[in-house]
Design a protein around this motif. Structure first.
Motif, short mmCIF file in Angstrom:
data_model
loop_
_atom_site.label_atom_id
_atom_site.label_comp_id
_atom_site.label_asym_id
_atom_site.label_seq_id
_atom_site.Cartn_x
_atom_site.Cartn_y
_atom_site.Cartn_z
N LEU A 12 0.81 -1.22 0.00
CA LEU A 12 0.00 0.00 0.00
C LEU A 12 0.85 1.27 0.00
O LEU A 12 0.29 2.37 0.08
CB LEU A 12 -0.93 0.02 1.22
N ALA A 33 -3.57 -0.49 9.43
CA ALA A 33 -3.06 0.74 8.83
C ALA A 33 -1.81 0.47 7.98
O ALA A 33 -1.50 1.24 7.07
CB ALA A 33 -2.75 1.76 9.92
N GLY A 34 -1.08 -0.59 8.30
CA GLY A 34 0.09 -0.91 7.49
C GLY A 34 1.39 -0.99 8.26
O GLY A 34 2.46 -0.91 7.67
N LYS A 510 -3.73 4.73 7.17
CA LYS A 510 -4.13 4.30 5.83
C LYS A 510 -5.14 5.31 5.30
O LYS A 510 -6.20 5.51 5.92
CB LYS A 510 -4.72 2.90 5.88
N ASN A 517 -6.08 2.79 -1.71
CA ASN A 517 -5.60 3.02 -0.36
C ASN A 517 -4.09 3.21 -0.34
O ASN A 517 -3.35 2.57 -1.08
CB ASN A 517 -5.98 1.85 0.55
N THR A 519 -0.72 3.81 2.47
CA THR A 519 -0.21 3.85 3.83
C THR A 519 0.79 4.99 3.96
O THR A 519 1.70 5.12 3.12
CB THR A 519 0.48 2.53 4.19
#
Length: 565
Positions: A12, A33-34, A510, A517, A519
């Motif tokens: 992402l 969220a990553g 994110k 999307n 990050t």
């Protein structure tokens, strides 16, 4: 320490550049969220396994760059030797590790813009940064020995030379064993063939062989055969001498003429002299022919003997499928094998003595290592247990168990960390008696005790606070902060009590964009940090109470924990 991380087209993340500082840094953010993407990206730069699934959708390749500042490292840090061994130049204190993943091509690795293998990248990365995912490494019993030895070396540098010595004597012992086994195998094969070689020696010894005998016999036969060509002529000539006998005829003629000696005739005297000379020549010719005939008879007998010898040699040549000229070295080889078998007992004794002596050296060196480990085990247990009360494990007992095991290049000890978390409990294997939260705290205690002895410049903790909360979480935050005074610490956490102890705070988010999307990671200032901690306390809706609790949490951490920056 890690001062920069640049990520391009990883899952992402389109493009992200991060800067890090010394001390204790935390990364927080909502689930999904990553945060794990950041660890995967960092792992790529350190030479860990790269999956094509990490490449962002729509991109052909992913690239990650990690930048380290080495100026705080000691001159004997292992990274310097690694760089030298691989011919990598490092003119200043900055070291750049870079990894590229391709969808359709082999990935590439670089150190300071020089192409290297993934293995080299991993070797260098491993001595600079270590990533801990909860407590997974604590279950690796093999790691327990490494950790104890590292701790032992920190208290007694001579242990390093002892470890090198035990490895050398182990290899010498194994080599001596291999030599003995190889000789025993050859000796056994010799025993199986002993009857055969004994028969060879018996057969060929009776022949009284000489080197290259066939060539000698063939040459002799050729010379003898020449006599056969004149044999018939010699016999014919000798026969003709007697039918009639020229000597008798000449003698009769000579006597007849001698009766006429009263006649003084010069012509008659000339004839008589010629007859005398002829008689002498004929008699000499007869003698020569008789000698030739005798030699011819001898040559025939000698030729028969040569042929018989050749026939005999060729029969043994056929029996042993060996050319005649090779029978002599074949006999020598068999005789040598029999001689070796007779000496085998002495040789076996020599090889066995070498094994025994090598084992004694190894046993002596391994005992030195065992004693050093036993001493270090007590100190390590004492130091770790000193950390446990602050981590809310006051009743826990930590023990380093040392048991004898089969010989290895590292000694003959099996090392295992044991723990008892409750009073009266017998210490046992970590995975049998400790919960996830307890293991996380134990790992942290070990890290606090062992940090600085492995030469690492950066340690990354991935949710080391899993399964804990409240006062225990605060204790973990304190220990991470304490750890950061010796080494750079990065931690991913969901607990505000841990995050509040950090010197630097990054928020992973994110966001939704037109291309999908994304990050992002944002360094937080004081006010933003208060809001993030309040979110971690209260959830999506930040209440005044959460803000007040957060501010109080920050105040309490700054007064209780010295900054690592």
């Amino acid at each position: 320490m890690l001062i920069g991380l640049s990520i391009h087209d990883v899952v992402l993340i389109d493009h992200l550049d991060l800067s890090f500082k010394a001390g204790f840094s935390v990364l927080t953010g909502e689930t999904g969220a990553g945060k794990s993407i950041l660890l995967d990206s960092l792992g790529l730069a350190l030479g860990m396994r790269g999956e094509l699934g990490l490449i962002r959708q729509g991109a052909e390749q992913a690239a990650v760059t990690a930048v380290f500042d080495l100026k705080s490292l000691s001159p004997d840090h292992p990274v310097w030797n690694l760089l030298t061994d691989h011919g990598l130049e490092n003119e200043d204190s900055t070291l750049i590790l870079r990894r590229v993943l391709h969808r359709t091509d082999r990935g590439k690795a670089f150190i300071n813009d020089q192409t290297v293998t993934i293995r080299t990248l991993r070797e260098v990365g491993n001595v600079l940064l270590e990533i801990h995912s909860q407590f997974d490494r604590l279950f690796d019993v093999g790691l327990h020995q490494q950790l104890l030895d590292r701790f032992s070396i920190s208290h007694d540098p001579l242990v390093q030379s002892h470890l090198e010595g035990v490895k050398a004597t182990y290899l010498a012992w194994k080599m001596a064993q291999q030599n003995l086994e190889a000789y025993q195998q050859g000796h056994q094969q010799g025993l199986q063939q002993q009857a055969f070689h004994a028969q060879v020696v018996a057969d060929l010894s009776a022949l009284k062989l000489i080197p290259n005998e066939e060539d000698s016999l063939l040459e002799k036969r050729q010379n003898l055969a020449q006599y056969g060509k004149i044999s018939t002529a010699v016999e014919q000539a000798l026969g003709d001498f007697y039918h009639p006998d020229p000597v008798a005829q000449l003698t009769t003629i000579q006597k007849t003429l001698e009766r006429a000696n009263s006649v003084d005739s010069p012509q008659l005297k000339e004839v008589t002299g010629a007859l005398n000379r002829a008689l002498i020549e004929i008699q000499e010719a007869q003698s020569v022919l008789r000698n030739l005939h005798h030699q011819d008879q001898d040559s025939v007998q000698a030729l028969e003997q040569v042929d018989e010898r050749l026939h005999l040699l060729r029969s043994f040549s056929k029996r042993y499928a060996t050319p005649v000229n090779d029978l002599y070295p074949f006999w020598q080889t068999s005789q040598g094998i029999l001689d070796q078998q007779e000496q085998a007992a002495d040789h076996l004794k020599t090889y066995q003595t070498a094994v025994d002596q090598a084992w004694q050296c190894y046993e002596k060196d391994s005992q030195v290592i065992t004693i050093a480990r036993q001493k270090a085990a007590k100190l390590l247990a004492k130091d770790v247990e000193a950390e446990l009360p602050d981590l809310k494990l006051a009743s826990a007992i930590f023990k380093v168990d040392i048991q004898s095991c089969h010989p290895t290049p590292f000694g003959a000890d099996k090392i295992e960390f044991l723990i008892a978390t409750n009073p009266g409990q017998t210490p046992a294997s970590l995975n049998k008696v400790a919960s996830g939260g307890e293991l996380s705290r134990l790992m942290l205690a070990l890290k606090v005790v062992l940090t600085g002895q492995g030469g690492l410049s950066t340690i990354v903790f991935d949710e080391v606070d899993t399964g804990v909360g409240g006062a225990v979480a605060a204790a973990i935050g304190q220990r991470l902060a304490k750890l950061s005074s010796q080494v750079q610490v990065l931690a991913i956490t969901h607990l505000p009590q841990v995050a509040a102890h950090a010197d630097h705070h990054y928020c992973v988010q994110k966001q939704t964009a037109s291309e999908g999307n994304q990050t992002t990671v944002k360094p937080l200032n004081t006010n933003e940090r208060i809001d993030e901690l309040a979110r971690m306390v209260a959830g999506t809706t930040i209440t005044p109470e959460a803000l007040a609790m957060t501010k109080q949490l920050l105040v309490s951490t700054t007064t209780s924990t010295p900054s690592g920056s």
